[in-house]
Design a protein around this motif. Structure first.
Motif, mmCIF file in Angstrom:
data_model
loop_
_atom_site.group_PDB
_atom_site.id
_atom_site.type_symbol
_atom_site.label_atom_id
_atom_site.label_comp_id
_atom_site.label_asym_id
_atom_site.label_seq_id
_atom_site.Cartn_x
_atom_site.Cartn_y
_atom_site.Cartn_z
ATOM 1 N N ALA C 15 42.007 66.863 16.545
ATOM 2 C CA ALA C 15 41.171 68.071 16.642
ATOM 3 C C ALA C 15 39.807 67.829 16.013
ATOM 4 N N VAL C 16 39.791 67.169 14.839
ATOM 5 C CA VAL C 16 38.514 66.886 14.176
ATOM 6 C C VAL C 16 37.661 65.957 15.040
ATOM 7 N N THR C 17 38.320 64.999 15.722
ATOM 8 C CA THR C 17 37.569 64.085 16.588
ATOM 9 C C THR C 17 36.888 64.844 17.724
ATOM 10 N N VAL C 18 37.626 65.791 18.332
ATOM 11 C CA VAL C 18 37.031 66.604 19.407
ATOM 12 C C VAL C 18 35.833 67.379 18.863
ATOM 13 N N ALA C 19 35.985 67.926 17.619
ATOM 14 C CA ALA C 19 34.870 68.670 17.028
ATOM 15 C C ALA C 19 33.666 67.760 16.821
ATOM 16 N N ILE C 20 33.900 66.501 16.420
ATOM 17 C CA ILE C 20 32.781 65.567 16.227
ATOM 18 C C ILE C 20 32.080 65.315 17.553
ATOM 19 N N ILE C 21 32.847 65.180 18.639
ATOM 20 C CA ILE C 21 32.227 64.932 19.947
ATOM 21 C C ILE C 21 31.345 66.102 20.342
ATOM 22 N N VAL C 22 31.843 67.330 20.144
ATOM 23 C CA VAL C 22 31.131 68.513 20.637
ATOM 24 C C VAL C 22 29.929 68.847 19.755
ATOM 25 N N GLN C 23 30.060 68.622 18.454
ATOM 26 C CA GLN C 23 29.062 69.079 17.490
ATOM 27 C C GLN C 23 27.713 68.383 17.681
ATOM 28 N N ARG C 24 26.604 69.180 17.612
ATOM 29 C CA ARG C 24 25.277 68.586 17.759
ATOM 30 C C ARG C 24 24.494 68.575 16.453
ATOM 31 N N ASP C 25 24.905 69.405 15.486
ATOM 32 C CA ASP C 25 24.238 69.414 14.194
ATOM 33 C C ASP C 25 24.671 68.177 13.409
ATOM 34 N N VAL C 29 28.250 66.807 11.675
ATOM 35 C CA VAL C 29 28.934 65.586 12.119
ATOM 36 C C VAL C 29 29.311 64.729 10.917
ATOM 37 N N VAL C 30 28.373 64.598 9.966
ATOM 38 C CA VAL C 30 28.645 63.766 8.787
ATOM 39 C C VAL C 30 29.791 64.356 7.966
ATOM 40 N N ILE C 31 29.766 65.691 7.751
ATOM 41 C CA ILE C 31 30.818 66.316 6.947
ATOM 42 C C ILE C 31 32.159 66.209 7.657
ATOM 43 N N LEU C 32 32.138 66.396 8.993
ATOM 44 C CA LEU C 32 33.400 66.275 9.739
ATOM 45 C C LEU C 32 33.922 64.852 9.668
ATOM 46 N N SER C 33 33.035 63.856 9.642
ATOM 47 C CA SER C 33 33.550 62.487 9.531
ATOM 48 C C SER C 33 34.132 62.251 8.143
ATOM 49 N N GLY C 34 33.590 62.924 7.114
ATOM 50 C CA GLY C 34 34.224 62.834 5.800
ATOM 51 C C GLY C 34 35.610 63.442 5.802
#
Lengths: 93, 120, 184, 152
Positions: C15-25, C29-34
Motif C-alpha cells: 500500500a505504501v508503495t502505491v502511495a509513493i507512485i501516486v504522490q507528487r509532493d 515521497v521522502v517521508i513515505l519512503s522512510g
C-alpha cells in the motif's frame, strides 16, 4: 496474551499507515511516521516475547533513536529551511 | 484450502515481484530525478526481501546460537544482504550527489526540462 | 502467527508503495519512503533477520531520509512537475517484467520449508562450526567478519569510493560558487 | 523461558489450591501474572484508542493528542506488562531504557512538530470555526469575501 497485544499493535499500525497515505498535509505524514516508529518498537518487543526470544530489544533502542533523528531532520527543514541551522544568526540579524 | 495454502506459500514472492515492478515503473515513468532515486531504492529493497524470504525456515529462530533451540534460519542470505544494504546506500548517496550537481548546472531536476534546454 | 503478521506487514508495504507512485509532493515521497523502510525492517524481524533489520532501519529510515532531505534542500524543488508523459511504455515494460518474474517464481521452493536447496549446502556447516571455531554465538557476525571477511573488505572499499565521489561532485563546485558570491 | 515457567506455576497453584501447603512464591507469581495480563490488555486497548484517534481527529494538532496516547499510556502499560513477564533480568533493564527513551523523545518530537506546523501556517481548528452562526470567524470571513466580490 502476547497474541492479543500483537494483533492490537498490527491494527494500530494499519491505521497509522492509512493516515500516512491519506494525510492531507505533510505534517500528518510526519506524525504518522513518528507513530509508526513507536508502533514498530512495540511490535518488535511483543514479537520477541511471542516467539520466546526477547533478547533483541537492543534493536528497539536503535529504532527509537532513529525515529527521533528522522523526525527532527524533517521538521528542522520545515522550521528553518536548512538542516544545519545556526540559532545565533537569528538573534544577530 | 489448497488455494489458501498456495496464496500463503507464494505471498512473499508475489509482494517481492510487485515491489520490484513498482520500483521499475517509478524509474521509467517519473521525470523527477529524486523520485527516480526513491524508485531505485525500492527496487533494491525488493531484492533484500527476496533473499531473506528464501533464508527463512518456518518454526526456526534467528541465527544466534542458544542451547534451547535447534532450528535456525539460514544465516548466509543475511550476510549477503548486509553487504547489499550498505552498498545500496552508497549508490543512493552518489546518485543524489549527481542530482545536486545537475541542479547546479541546469537549474532543474526535471528530465523533460533538461531535454528541452539541451535540445535532445 | 508469525506468518500472518508477515503477510499483514507485506500488504501495508504494498500500500505504501502505491502511495509513493501516486504522490507528487516530494517531501511526502521522502517521508513515505522512510515509513517503507520502517515497515521493511519489521518484516525482516519477523523473518528472523535481526541484524539485517537493524541495518535496514538505521540506513533506510535514518541516513537515507536525511540524505534525501539534504538533496531537497540543495535543489529547492517541492513538487514533481506534471508533464504529459505517456504512461503506456513504462506500464508495458514493467508489466512484462512482472509477468516474467511471476513465471520465474513458479520454480522456487515453497516459503519456509526446511529442506529447500538453500539450506542444504553450506549453511549447516556455518551453524555447527561457528561456536567451536570462533566462539561467537551470533552466526551472522561470524560469517561476515570471519568466513567472508574479504567480502566485507571489498564493501568498505565501495563505500570509500562512493564517499570520494560525493565529495568530488559536491565539494569543489560549491566552494567555487561561494567564492563568487563573496566577490560580487 | 520465563513466561512458560510462570504459566506452569499459575496452573499448579490452581490445581493444588485445595491442598494445605502452598508456598508464598506461587501466590506472588500468580498475582504478578494477573497484573501483567491486565497491564498488557489495557495497553493494547490504549494503543487501539490512540490509532483510531489518529484516523478520526479533524486536524494535525488534535491528531497529536491521539498519537501521544500511544507514546505514553499504550507503550507504558505494554512495557510494564512485559517487564512483569520478564522478571528481574537484563531484558527488564532494556525495557526500562526503552521506556525512558519514549519519555524523552516523544515530547521533543511532538513539540518540534507543533512548532513546525504553526510556522508553516497550519492553524488549529477552533470551535467557532465549525459553526456558521453570524459573528463567528468563518461567517465574518465569508462576509468579507462576499463584500470584496461585490466591489469588484
Amino acid at each position: 496474551m502476547f497474541t492479543i497485544a500483537s494483533i492490537a499493535v498490527m491494527i494500530a499500525l494499519a491505521l497509522a499507515v492509512t493516515r500516512a497515505i491519506l494525510g492531507p498535509t505533510v505534517f500528518d505524514r510526519v506524525l504518522a511516521a513518528n507513530t509508526i516508529g513507536t508502533l514498530a518498537i512495540l511490535l518488535l518487543a511483543v514479537i520477541g516475547f511471542l516467539m520466546g526470544r526477547p533478547e533483541w530489544l537492543d534493536i528497539a533502542l536503535v529504532y527509537g533513536l532513529l525515529n527521533l533523528i528522522g523526525t527532527l531532520a524533517v521538521l528542522k527543514y520545515f522550521r528553518h529551511g536548512d538542516l544545519a541551522h545556526d540559532a545565533e544568526q537569528d538573534t544577530k540579524s | 484450502m489448497q488455494a489458501l495454502d498456495a496464496i500463503v506459500q507464494n505471498y512473499n514472492y508475489a509482494i517481492t515481484v510487485f515491489l520490484m515492478v513498482s520500483g521499475l515503473y517509478i524509474v521509467i515513468a517519473s521525470g523527477n530525478m529524486i523520485k527516480k532515486i526513491v524508485g531505485l531504492s525500492l527496487f533494491q529493497t525488493s531484492v533484500y526481501l527476496l533473499y531473506i524470504s528464501a533464508g527463512k525456515i518456518l518454526g526456526g529462530t534467528a541465527p544466534i546460537i542458544d542451547r534451547n533451540y535447534t532450528i535456525y534460519s539460514n544465516p548466509l542470505p543475511h550476510v549477503l544482504i548486509l553487504t547489499a544494504i550498505v552498498v545500496g546506500i552508497a549508490t543512493v548517496a552518489l546518485g543524489l550527489a549527481i542530482v545536486a550537481r545537475i541542479h547546479e548546472e541546469y537549474g532543474t531536476i526535471e528530465e523533460d526540462e533538461i531535454f528541452k534546454e539541451t535540445g535532445l | 502467527m508469525e506468518l500472518y503478521i508477515n503477510m499483514a506487514l507485506l500488504t501495508m508495504l504494498a500500500a505504501v508503495t502505491v502511495a509513493i507512485i501516486v504522490q507528487r509532493d516530494l517531501f511526502s515521497v521522502v517521508i513515505l519512503s522512510g515509513i517503507y523502510s520502517f515497515l521493511m525492517a519489521s518484516v525482516l524481524i519477523v523473518l528472523d533477520a535481526v541484524d539485517v533489520a537493524m541495518t535496514e532501519a538505521s540506513v533506510g529510515a535514518g541516513i537515507s531520509t536525511v540524505v534525501l532531505i539534504g538533496t531537497l534542500y540543495l535543489t529547492g524543488q517541492k513538487r514533481e512537475l506534471n508533464y504529459h508523459r505517456s504512461i503506456a511504455v513504462p506500464l508495458f515494460v514493467s508489466l512484462g517484467t512482472g509477468a516474467m518474474l511471476i513465471w520465474g517464481t513458479w520454480g522456487l521452493p515453497a516459503f519456509g520449508i526446511q529442506d529447500a536447496p538453500v539450506h542444504t549446502h553450506i549453511a549447516p556447516t556455518f551453524l555447527l562450526e561457528s561456536i567451536p571455531e570462533t566462539g561467537v554465538p551470533n552466526v551472522v557476525t561470524t560469517v561476515l567478519a570471519d568466513y567472508r571477511s574479504f567480502d566485507t573488505f571489498g564493501e568498505t572499499t565501495v563505500i570509500f569510493t562512493a564517499g570520494l565521489g560525493v565529495m568530488l561532485l559536491l565539494g569543489g563546485s560549491r566552494r567555487k560558487k561561494k567564492k563568487g558570491e563573496t566577490k560580487s | 523461558m520465563m513466561p512458560a515457567v510462570i504459566i506452569a506455576a499459575g496452573a499448579s497453584s490452581s490445581a493444588v489450591a485445595a491442598g494445605p501447603a502452598i508456598p508464598l512464591d506461587v501466590y506472588i507469581d500468580w498475582i504478578v501474572h494477573i497484573l501483567s495480563w491486565a497491564a498488557i490488555l489495557s495497553g493494547s486497548f490504549f494503543v487501539l484508542v490512540g490509532s483510531v484517534g489518529l484516523i478520526r481527529m479533524p486536524d494535525v494538532f488534535t491528531r497529536m493528542h491521539a498519537a501521544s496516547i500511544i507514546d505514553t499510556l499504550g507503550a507504558g502499560l505494554l512495557v510494564a506488562g512485559m517487564m512483569m513477564q520478564a522478571g528481574p533480568s537484563l531484558i527488564t533493564l532494556k525495557l526500562i531504557f526503552i521506556m525512558l527513551l519514549f519519555l524523552v523523545t516523544s515530547p521533543v518530537a511532538t513539540h518540534a512538530l507543533a512548532q513546525a506546523a504553526l510556522h508553516a501556517g497550519e492553524k488549529p481548528e477552533l470551535k467557532e470555526d465549525r459553526t456558521n452562526e453570524p459573528g463567528s470567524p468563518r461567517a465574518q470571513l465569508e462576509e468579507a469575501q462576499h463584500q470584496a466580490e461585490g466591489k469588484r
